[in-house]
Motif scaffolding. Structure first.
Motif, PDB file in Angstrom:
ATOM      1  N   ASP A 194     -94.342 -54.028   0.804  1.00  0.00           N
ATOM      2  CA  ASP A 194     -95.315 -52.917   1.076  1.00  0.00           C
ATOM      3  C   ASP A 194     -96.618 -53.145   1.165  1.00  0.00           C
ATOM      4  O   ASP A 194     -97.412 -52.227   1.843  1.00  0.00           O
ATOM      5  N   SER A 195     -97.117 -54.313   0.468  1.00  0.00           N
ATOM      6  CA  SER A 195     -98.539 -54.558   0.595  1.00  0.00           C
ATOM      7  C   SER A 195     -98.940 -55.210   2.113  1.00  0.00           C
ATOM      8  O   SER A 195    -100.172 -55.346   2.325  1.00  0.00           O
ATOM      9  N   ARG A 196     -97.845 -55.872   2.966  1.00  0.00           N
ATOM     10  CA  ARG A 196     -98.085 -56.287   3.927  1.00  0.00           C
ATOM     11  C   ARG A 196     -97.915 -55.267   5.186  1.00  0.00           C
ATOM     12  O   ARG A 196     -98.427 -55.298   6.187  1.00  0.00           O
ATOM     13  N   PHE A 197     -96.689 -54.745   5.222  1.00  0.00           N
ATOM     14  CA  PHE A 197     -95.904 -54.005   6.404  1.00  0.00           C
ATOM     15  C   PHE A 197     -95.843 -52.357   6.126  1.00  0.00           C
ATOM     16  O   PHE A 197     -95.580 -52.126   4.869  1.00  0.00           O
ATOM     17  N   ILE A 198     -96.227 -51.724   6.955  1.00  0.00           N
ATOM     18  CA  ILE A 198     -95.727 -50.248   7.081  1.00  0.00           C
ATOM     19  C   ILE A 198     -95.304 -49.780   8.229  1.00  0.00           C
ATOM     20  O   ILE A 198     -95.517 -50.418   9.349  1.00  0.00           O
ATOM     21  N   GLU A 199     -93.953 -49.209   8.079  1.00  0.00           N
ATOM     22  CA  GLU A 199     -93.291 -48.597   9.262  1.00  0.00           C
ATOM     23  C   GLU A 199     -93.748 -47.423   9.585  1.00  0.00           C
ATOM     24  O   GLU A 199     -93.995 -46.516   8.696  1.00  0.00           O
ATOM     25  N   PHE A 200     -94.247 -47.293  10.914  1.00  0.00           N
ATOM     26  CA  PHE A 200     -94.914 -46.284  11.427  1.00  0.00           C
ATOM     27  C   PHE A 200     -94.250 -45.180  12.597  1.00  0.00           C
ATOM     28  O   PHE A 200     -94.663 -44.331  12.613  1.00  0.00           O
ATOM     29  N   GLY A 227     -89.506 -40.512  15.342  1.00  0.00           N
ATOM     30  CA  GLY A 227     -90.517 -39.941  14.226  1.00  0.00           C
ATOM     31  C   GLY A 227     -91.619 -40.973  14.240  1.00  0.00           C
ATOM     32  O   GLY A 227     -91.381 -42.218  13.728  1.00  0.00           O
ATOM     33  N   MET A 228     -92.873 -40.524  14.374  1.00  0.00           N
ATOM     34  CA  MET A 228     -93.916 -41.373  13.850  1.00  0.00           C
ATOM     35  C   MET A 228     -94.918 -40.673  12.710  1.00  0.00           C
ATOM     36  O   MET A 228     -95.294 -39.320  12.969  1.00  0.00           O
ATOM     37  N   GLY A 229     -95.137 -41.094  11.618  1.00  0.00           N
ATOM     38  CA  GLY A 229     -95.740 -40.479  10.427  1.00  0.00           C
ATOM     39  C   GLY A 229     -97.138 -40.235  10.689  1.00  0.00           C
ATOM     40  O   GLY A 229     -97.775 -41.512  10.843  1.00  0.00           O
ATOM     41  N   LEU A 230     -97.820 -39.136  10.774  1.00  0.00           N
ATOM     42  CA  LEU A 230     -99.018 -38.806  11.030  1.00  0.00           C
ATOM     43  C   LEU A 230    -100.006 -39.334  10.095  1.00  0.00           C
ATOM     44  O   LEU A 230    -101.030 -40.162  10.212  1.00  0.00           O
ATOM     45  N   GLU A 231     -99.383 -39.471   8.936  1.00  0.00           N
ATOM     46  CA  GLU A 231    -100.428 -39.729   7.747  1.00  0.00           C
ATOM     47  C   GLU A 231    -100.378 -41.176   7.879  1.00  0.00           C
ATOM     48  O   GLU A 231    -101.427 -41.925   7.556  1.00  0.00           O
ATOM     49  N   ARG A 232     -99.385 -41.971   7.950  1.00  0.00           N
ATOM     50  CA  ARG A 232     -99.372 -43.362   7.842  1.00  0.00           C
ATOM     51  C   ARG A 232    -100.160 -43.879   9.279  1.00  0.00           C
ATOM     52  O   ARG A 232    -100.924 -45.071   9.016  1.00  0.00           O
ATOM     53  N   MET A 233    -100.201 -43.131  10.192  1.00  0.00           N
ATOM     54  CA  MET A 233    -100.884 -43.592  11.522  1.00  0.00           C
ATOM     55  C   MET A 233    -102.511 -43.540  11.050  1.00  0.00           C
ATOM     56  O   MET A 233    -103.192 -44.207  11.497  1.00  0.00           O
ATOM     57  N   ALA A 234    -102.690 -42.387  10.409  1.00  0.00           N
ATOM     58  CA  ALA A 234    -104.037 -42.185  10.026  1.00  0.00           C
ATOM     59  C   ALA A 234    -104.732 -43.243   9.151  1.00  0.00           C
ATOM     60  O   ALA A 234    -105.737 -43.716   9.233  1.00  0.00           O
ATOM     61  N   GLN A 235    -103.691 -43.626   8.120  1.00  0.00           N
ATOM     62  CA  GLN A 235    -104.293 -44.625   7.145  1.00  0.00           C
ATOM     63  C   GLN A 235    -104.482 -45.951   7.916  1.00  0.00           C
ATOM     64  O   GLN A 235    -105.399 -46.657   7.737  1.00  0.00           O
ATOM     65  N   ILE A 236    -103.562 -46.444   9.052  1.00  0.00           N
ATOM     66  CA  ILE A 236    -104.009 -47.601   9.778  1.00  0.00           C
ATOM     67  C   ILE A 236    -104.970 -47.444  10.652  1.00  0.00           C
ATOM     68  O   ILE A 236    -105.996 -48.414  10.457  1.00  0.00           O
ATOM     69  N   LEU A 237    -105.053 -46.409  11.462  1.00  0.00           N
ATOM     70  CA  LEU A 237    -106.192 -46.338  12.176  1.00  0.00           C
ATOM     71  C   LEU A 237    -107.667 -46.169  11.754  1.00  0.00           C
ATOM     72  O   LEU A 237    -108.693 -46.371  12.101  1.00  0.00           O
ATOM     73  N   GLN A 238    -107.654 -45.374  10.674  1.00  0.00           N
ATOM     74  CA  GLN A 238    -108.937 -45.000   9.825  1.00  0.00           C
ATOM     75  C   GLN A 238    -109.279 -46.215   8.824  1.00  0.00           C
ATOM     76  O   GLN A 238    -110.220 -46.250   8.055  1.00  0.00           O
ATOM     77  N   LYS A 239    -108.369 -47.310   8.650  1.00  0.00           N
ATOM     78  CA  LYS A 239    -108.776 -48.498   7.832  1.00  0.00           C
ATOM     79  C   LYS A 239    -108.917 -47.835   6.224  1.00  0.00           C
ATOM     80  O   LYS A 239    -110.041 -48.484   5.716  1.00  0.00           O
ATOM     81  N   VAL A 240    -108.108 -47.302   5.698  1.00  0.00           N
ATOM     82  CA  VAL A 240    -108.163 -46.777   4.403  1.00  0.00           C
ATOM     83  C   VAL A 240    -106.987 -47.533   3.508  1.00  0.00           C
ATOM     84  O   VAL A 240    -106.169 -47.832   4.136  1.00  0.00           O
ATOM     85  N   PRO A 241    -107.290 -47.768   2.381  1.00  0.00           N
ATOM     86  CA  PRO A 241    -106.233 -48.378   1.495  1.00  0.00           C
ATOM     87  C   PRO A 241    -104.973 -47.388   1.562  1.00  0.00           C
ATOM     88  O   PRO A 241    -103.842 -48.157   1.061  1.00  0.00           O
ATOM     89  N   ASN A 242    -104.929 -46.426   1.530  1.00  0.00           N
ATOM     90  CA  ASN A 242    -103.589 -45.447   1.340  1.00  0.00           C
ATOM     91  C   ASN A 242    -103.662 -44.189   2.005  1.00  0.00           C
ATOM     92  O   ASN A 242    -104.764 -43.946   2.642  1.00  0.00           O
ATOM     93  N   ASN A 243    -102.648 -43.415   2.379  1.00  0.00           N
ATOM     94  CA  ASN A 243    -102.634 -42.188   2.996  1.00  0.00           C
ATOM     95  C   ASN A 243    -103.624 -40.901   2.521  1.00  0.00           C
ATOM     96  O   ASN A 243    -103.928 -40.254   3.173  1.00  0.00           O
ATOM     97  N   TYR A 244    -103.721 -41.151   1.145  1.00  0.00           N
ATOM     98  CA  TYR A 244    -104.506 -40.128   0.542  1.00  0.00           C
ATOM     99  C   TYR A 244    -105.932 -39.943   0.895  1.00  0.00           C
ATOM    100  O   TYR A 244    -106.441 -39.090   0.784  1.00  0.00           O
ATOM    101  N   GLU A 245    -106.327 -41.243   1.182  1.00  0.00           N
ATOM    102  CA  GLU A 245    -107.765 -41.553   1.772  1.00  0.00           C
ATOM    103  C   GLU A 245    -108.044 -41.253   3.078  1.00  0.00           C
ATOM    104  O   GLU A 245    -109.168 -41.389   3.385  1.00  0.00           O
ATOM    105  N   THR A 246    -107.103 -40.670   3.883  1.00  0.00           N
ATOM    106  CA  THR A 246    -107.492 -40.263   5.081  1.00  0.00           C
ATOM    107  C   THR A 246    -108.137 -38.628   5.164  1.00  0.00           C
ATOM    108  O   THR A 246    -108.005 -38.140   4.048  1.00  0.00           O
ATOM    109  N   ASP A 247    -108.619 -38.643   6.517  1.00  0.00           N
ATOM    110  CA  ASP A 247    -109.255 -36.993   6.788  1.00  0.00           C
ATOM    111  C   ASP A 247    -108.151 -36.200   6.694  1.00  0.00           C
ATOM    112  O   ASP A 247    -108.588 -34.890   6.634  1.00  0.00           O
TER     113      ASP A 247
END
Length: 880
Positions: A194-200, A227-247
């Motif tokens: 989980d620290s290296r990979f995220i399925e999006f 299915g593409m998880g919006l929160e997961r994509m936001a985490q990756i693209l916004q470069k934050v450490p977890n989904n909760y810190e996305t906009d």
């Protein structure tokens, strides 16, 4: 990610995804409600759930391709919310779907294109998985996409094979993972890390049917479900450490933190967890209430109540003592309203429900504190030093006390809490929840089967009585039997007798009321399950209890409309047989309060003259005032007399015959007028094909005619006023305007192209020589995309060997960019499609096309100069 990644908001990610597939002929459909049509599921738990009947072959889609952003709720892992990077109760699933259209090759290609060319992920950051036996998908990824073998992982059935149930459609999956640490190499890739990979992005290839023996056979129509998880994509693209810190979530967290007087980033881990729980759960409850779910102690109402209580509880943990949920809900509403307008429309209802539940729960918490005091005294009296896990769990489950709070108060009293015992009780609840989750059967039939031994079959009085005194035999809430239900609850009620007609034979169920001493229930629908008539409705006032004596009263106006439309379908079938073909037979019907629909087997379309003759014949029979003759006869005798059976109906030994002598005789259990004259008038709205050899007529009759005519009259008057002509002159006026418009459009298009060419010709003198090539990079003002493309092609022809990149702002908030490359530029490794797609990202967009000519779009015109500057720099670097 690409060398020049752009920040994308959650809303932008959603829009880019939907636009990408809309450009590829997918119909954008709105998110379905969180209350699913599927009776076996409490809440909408996946993006594909609204399409399940299509995938199961139960319904035909009017679209071959669709794309959605579907709001979903899952609560089976609720204890992980806030503790892991990506567990949520509420999430949005972006999806593209094919119903028997494209399949693996195209789905994989588009999945890769949107990931790499649109969202800018570097291939070095991506790993894909395939089902262990899916050599076809493996080959497409390897040979057509070019993914190295070491970065294609084969996984087993648990991970990469989708099933709809023990039997039915199923198929392998292929998933795309983002690799945060590609520098660690391709050796021993573990996608569970989980620290290296995220399925999006998950691609489901629905290609088999599984029978009861487990055998797989290929489906005739193969489907795609992604299915593409919006929160997961936001985490990756916004470069934050977890989904909760996305906009998508963090503004809610900040609101809660401000109320509590804490700072999220400097808080300890426990406080962060509580803030994350609040951020996640508030999104859930806002959308649930917006979709008209109300808090209760059963079904989805209990899910809502539990989530609200967890929000309040975690607010207490971070120091919030008063009511606060409506304040954080306001932030959640503001974040969601652009994509889901109903949250703002239902703002008052959302806040009222939250305020009521929070206030009630705070009182419950006070009672819990008193119970904890009693438990502490009892433990001390027994000279023990530990509160049992069972007691701690009761406080948690019944009174909303978090374990941490119980432990804190216990410690103040020099006691400990049996944490292992608490965990054991919690695990029991988790197992119970998992056993019920996603497979819970909410069908009324299951509960009625259990009650059948104790209650009598319902006596139907509706043919002769509009009202009846009855006894409440059973109350069901979300399909679960209850002894009583209070105001505000959606219920299913079984009475010992009823005047309400239950949906059958194409006729919808009656509406009306059930009333009693201080009780009022609005009945919204009626269905028949086995021998029981089930009243679906909502308790408006009072508390309804099993055994109550009530009055059941149908809505007479609705009944009259249904009767008129039902009899009209009988007359319509008779007219079709008489005028079109005596061999015509019914293939389906709908009888509602405002219209009727009649499907019939016919190999050809009806002529306009035939439609008119059928309508005139029905109206003639209405005017002749034929009296109905209703009899109950043995089935054989009824058929011998020539009675026509209704489509899809099952008949017993005795049948009800509706006979309008010399006009129509049919077997029918529905309600009808006593004389055709009661219908008043009949009007055919449309005639069209719905399937091979099946036609459909839609019509209105009786009181519904006035609604139809009023609407038509309003439209005609409005058009006459606008065009300043008489109603009978409208067709000619509209035809004239259409001709003028087409002529003007052609002239405008010609002028646009000529203007673009004129503007572009002046750019020839700005051409720069770079090595052996010439390049032109420029912005043209107010040029539409098609004219911009023509201008770029013309310029390339004139400079012969080189590259042209043109940009324009055709309208506010839209950017258009075109790249035209010569073959010699292509040989240098530059492809217009990839080049323009990367450049468009700077303007918040994307696109692509052929190696020699490609077009892209964006949403931020202010970034166009920067994008063109980047294009010029990259061309000079590559060609110099």
């Amino acid at each position: 990610m690409s060398s020049n990644p752009q920040y994308l908001s959650g809303n932008e990610i959603r829009n880019i995804f939907l636009d990408f597939f809309a450009q590829r002929k997918h119909q954008i459909l709105p998110s379905a409600s969180l209350v699913p049509e599927d009776p076996t599921v409490l809440l909408t738990i996946a993006g594909m759930l609204p399409f399940k009947p299509i995938f199961l072959g139960q319904r035909t889609s009017e679209f071959k391709r669709a794309t959605t952003s579907q709001k979903c709720i899952r609560t089976n892992d609720i204890e992980n919310v806030g503790r892991t990077k990506r567990h949520h109760t509420f999430f949005e699933m972006l999806g593209n779907f094919s119903f028997g259209d494209y399949f693996k090759e195209q789905a994989i290609a588009w999945g890769w294109e949107i990931s790499t060319q649109v969202f800018g992920f570097s291939p070095q950051n991506l790993v894909v998985s395939v089902f262990e036996d899916d050599d076809e998908a493996f080959g497409i990824w390897r040979d057509q996409i070019g993914v190295p073998i070491a970065r294609i992982k084969r996984l087993g059935e648990d991970d990469n094979f989708w099933v709809s149930g023990p039997t039915g459609p199923c198929g392998p999956c292929s998933e795309i993972y983002y690799d945060f640490h590609p520098e660690r190499g391709d050796e021993n890739i573990d996608l569970e890390d989980d620290s290296r990979f995220i399925e999006f992005y998950n691609l489901v290839f629905m290609q088999y049917n599984r029978d009861a023996s487990g055998s797989l056979t290929p489906l005739q129509n193969k489907n795609i479900d992604t299915g593409m998880g919006l929160e997961r994509m936001a985490q990756i693209l916004q470069k934050v450490p977890n989904n909760y810190e996305t906009d998508l979530i963090f503004p809610i967290i900040q609101t809660a933190a401000q109320i509590a007087g804490v700072d999220y980033h400097s808080s300890d881990e426990k406080t962060k967890v509580s803030l994350k729980v609040i951020g996640d759960h508030v999104r859930s409850v806002v959308h649930m209430i917006a979709d008209e779910i109300r808090a209760s102690n059963v079904g989805r109402g209990y899910v809502l109540r539990r989530l609200i209580r967890r929000v309040v509880r975690h607010g207490r943990l971070i120091g919030i003592s008063g009511e606060f949920t409506t304040q954080v809900a306001e932030t959640a509403i503001a974040l969601s309203e652009s994509a889901y307008p109903n949250v703002r429309q239902r703002e008052a209802a959302i806040k009222a429900e939250l305020q009521r539940e929070e206030s009630n729960f705070l009182r419950t918490l006070d009672r819990g504190e008193k119970l904890l005091e009693e438990i502490i005294q009892e433990v001390k009296q027994q000279r023990n030093t530990q509160i049992s896990g069972e007691s701690a769990f009761t406080l948690y489950d019944t009174y909303g006390f978090p374990l941490e709070l119980t432990q804190e108060i216990a410690e103040e009293n020099h006691l400990t809490v049996d944490e292992a015992g608490f965990d054991a009780e919690m695990q029991k609840q988790v197992e119970r929840a998992k056993a019920a989750h996603e497979t819970i059967d909410l069908t009324v039939q299951g509960s009625l089967d259990k009650l059948a031994e104790n209650i009598q079959a319902t006596e139907f009085l509706g043919y002769t009585q509009p009202a009846a005194t009855a006894k409440v035999e059973a109350i069901l809430v979300e399909g679960v039997s209850q002894e009583e239900a209070e105001a505000g609850t959606q219920v299913q009620i079984v009475l010992d007798k009823t005047p309400f007609y239950a949906e059958s034979g194409g006729q919808i169920g009656d509406r009306g009321y059930i009333s009693g001493d201080g009780i009022l229930v609005r009945v919204e629908d009626m269905k028949k399950e086995s021998d029981f008539f089930v009243h679906f409705g909502r308790i408006e006032r009072g508390t309804l209890r099993v055994g109550d004596h009530v009055t059941a009263q149908i809505d007479p106006a609705c009944r009259r409309r249904a009767q008129a439309n039902h009899t009209a379908t009988h007359l319509l079938q008779a007219a079709l047989k008489k005028i079109v073909d005596d061999g015509i037979s019914q293939a389906g019907s709908l009888v509602s309060f405002d219209r009727l629909r009649f499907d019939f087997n016919c190999p050809r379309a009806l002529t306009a003259e035939e439609v008119q003759q059928v309508e005139e014949q029905v109206n003639t029979w209405i005017a002749e005032a034929h009296a109905a003759k209703v009899e109950v006869l043995p089935l054989a005798e009824a058929k011998a007399r020539g009675a026509v059976a209704m489509f899809g109906e099952k008949y017993g030994e005795e049948v009800r015959v509706i006979d309008f002598p010399s006009v129509s005789m049919e077997l029918c259990g529905g309600t009808h007028v006593t004389n055709t004259a009661e219908i008043g008038v009949f009007k055919i709205i449309s005639e069209a094909g719905v399937a091979s050899g099946v036609r459909r007529i839609e019509a209105v009759s009786g009181p519904a005619i006035l609604d139809y005519l009023n609407l038509r009259d309003k439209v005609v008057k409005d058009l006459s006023d606008r065009f300043k002509v008489k109603p009978e002159e409208l067709p000619d006026r509209i035809t004239s305007l259409q001709t003028e418009l087409r002529t003007s459009q052609k002239e405008l298009e010609t002028l646009k192209v000529q203007l673009a060419i004129a503007k572009s010709d002046s750019l020839l003198q700005t051409a720069q020589t770079v090595g052996d090539y010439k390049i032109i990079v420029a912005q043209l003002e107010d040029v539409d995309p098609e004219s911009l493309k023509t201008a770029a092609e013309r310029l390339l022809q004139k400079i012969s060997n080189g590259a042209v990149v043109l940009g324009s702002v055709p309208e506010p908030g839209k950017v258009s960019i075109v790249a035209a490359f010569s073959q010699e530029v292509n040989k240098k490794g530059l492809q217009a499609g990839k080049f323009v797609g990367a450049i468009a990202k700077i303007c918040g967009g994307g696109g692509g096309g052929r190696p020699n000519l490609a077009q892209a779009g964006g949403r931020d015109p202010s970034k166009l100069p920067e994008a063109l500057e980047q294009a010029e720099s990259e061309l000079k670097s590559a060609l110099g």
